[in-house]
Design an enzyme around this catalytic site. Structure first.
Site, PDB file in Angstrom:
ATOM      1  N   ASP A  50      42.452  38.296  32.428  1.00  0.00           N
ATOM      2  CA  ASP A  50      42.158  37.916  33.813  1.00  0.00           C
ATOM      3  C   ASP A  50      41.421  36.586  33.902  1.00  0.00           C
ATOM      4  OD1 ASP A  50      43.195  40.400  34.355  1.00  0.00           O
ATOM      5  OD2 ASP A  50      41.450  41.120  35.470  1.00  0.00           O
ATOM      6  N   HIS A 102      39.542  38.933  29.268  1.00  0.00           N
ATOM      7  CA  HIS A 102      39.468  37.733  30.103  1.00  0.00           C
ATOM      8  C   HIS A 102      39.716  36.481  29.269  1.00  0.00           C
ATOM      9  CE1 HIS A 102      37.141  40.837  32.195  1.00  0.00           C
ATOM     10  NE2 HIS A 102      37.528  40.241  33.310  1.00  0.00           N
TER      11      HIS A 102
END
Length: 296
Positions: free
Chosen positions: A119, A264
């Site tokens: 992400d 991430h």
């Protein structure tokens, strides 16, 4: 992002989450999402990170630099959809009915398969190394990108697509969705989809709410934009920078058929995330897991 900035921002998000009483909801990503696009059936709710406990951590609004320039472009006509009240996606772009009331959480019935997701990017400091590792092991993953990052890194978007990865929508500026008016949710999701479509030729088919905080409007608007919602089952908590070993352990401890892993590639110092992938990916493969992505 400096540590004290991250902690201060995260405390603010947690206070906001408490005031909202917002919680995430979950679903099961049925095996047919990896084949024919049929709706998923019943799924038992499971706990998930409340706002501030996953999907990127706190993201203060940029005051200057590339992100400020990207935000300015969002307000311009170049990277904004037509007036949102008038925007109607083509019928073929709509998500498979019925509109979901909770996100998909995991896969089912696909054997020893897992999905790796990243992400907040793309970030030129960390995303290329993640792409290189995935390429080395011939694995595909999902990248849920923020529009404010994607608009400044189109080459990384194109590299994701060329390598066979799925590019998903993670909003434009990573806001807490339940706090927004429907028109702003539409703008956050719609503008990001537009940037991806202009860059890759196709719009995202999947999206993920920042912080894992969803609401009814986000499901409806995501469906109008032709996207299905995807959550996760394994949170690496890499945004806390807990150490490479801790990230590796969380992935390996959570490994299971159908698991969806949250990591991430932006939003802070992600060097630990990069190093952890290099360690846990070959171990997952050696354990017989297939790293795959959904298709519709």
């Amino acid at each position: 992002m400096k540590k004290h900035q991250m902690n201060s921002g995260r405390r603010a998000v947690l206070r906001l989450a408490a005031a909202l009483g917002a919680t995430a909801t979950v679903g099961v990503l049925a095996a047919d999402r990896f084949g024919a696009p049929e709706p998923a059936t019943g799924a038992a709710p499971a706990p998930q990170g409340a706002p501030g406990t996953g999907s990127g951590g706190a993201r203060p609004a940029p005051a200057s630099g590339p992100q400020a320039a990207a935000a300015a472009r969002l307000r311009s006509t170049a990277y904004r959809l037509q007036p949102m009240t008038a925007y109607a996606p083509p019928a073929f772009r709509r998500a498979v009915p019925p509109v979901r009331q909770r996100p998909f959480l995991s896969m089912s019935g696909v054997g020893r398969s897992m999905v790796l997701t990243f992400d907040d990017g793309p970030d030129p400091r960390y995303t290329p190394a993640i792409l290189e590792t995935l390429r080395r092991y011939e694995c595909r993953a999902m990248f849920f990108v923020c529009g404010e990052m994607a608009v400044d890194n189109p080459d990384l978007l194109r590299q994701m697509a060329e390598d066979g990865h799925v590019v998903g929508n993670h909003s434009w500026s990573h806001p807490l969705i339940p706090k927004l008016r429907p028109s702003r949710i539409r703008e956050e999701l719609g503008s990001t989809s537009e940037v991806v479509e202009r860059t890759l030729g196709t719009a995202p088919l999947w999206y993920r709410a920042p912080y894992g905080a969803w609401n009814r409007h986000s499901f409806e608007i995501g469906a109008e934009l032709g996207m299905e919602p995807l959550a996760w089952t394994v949170d690496t908590l890499d945004w806390k920078e807990p150490g490479t070993g801790s990230i590796v352990r969380r992935v390996l401890d959570g490994a299971a058929p159908g698991a969806v892993v949250l990591s991430h590639d932006a939003g802070g110092n992600r060097s630990q995330s990069v190093a952890a992938l290099r360690r846990y990916l070959p171990e997952l493969l050696d354990a017989g897991y297939r790293i795959t992505v959904p298709r519709r």
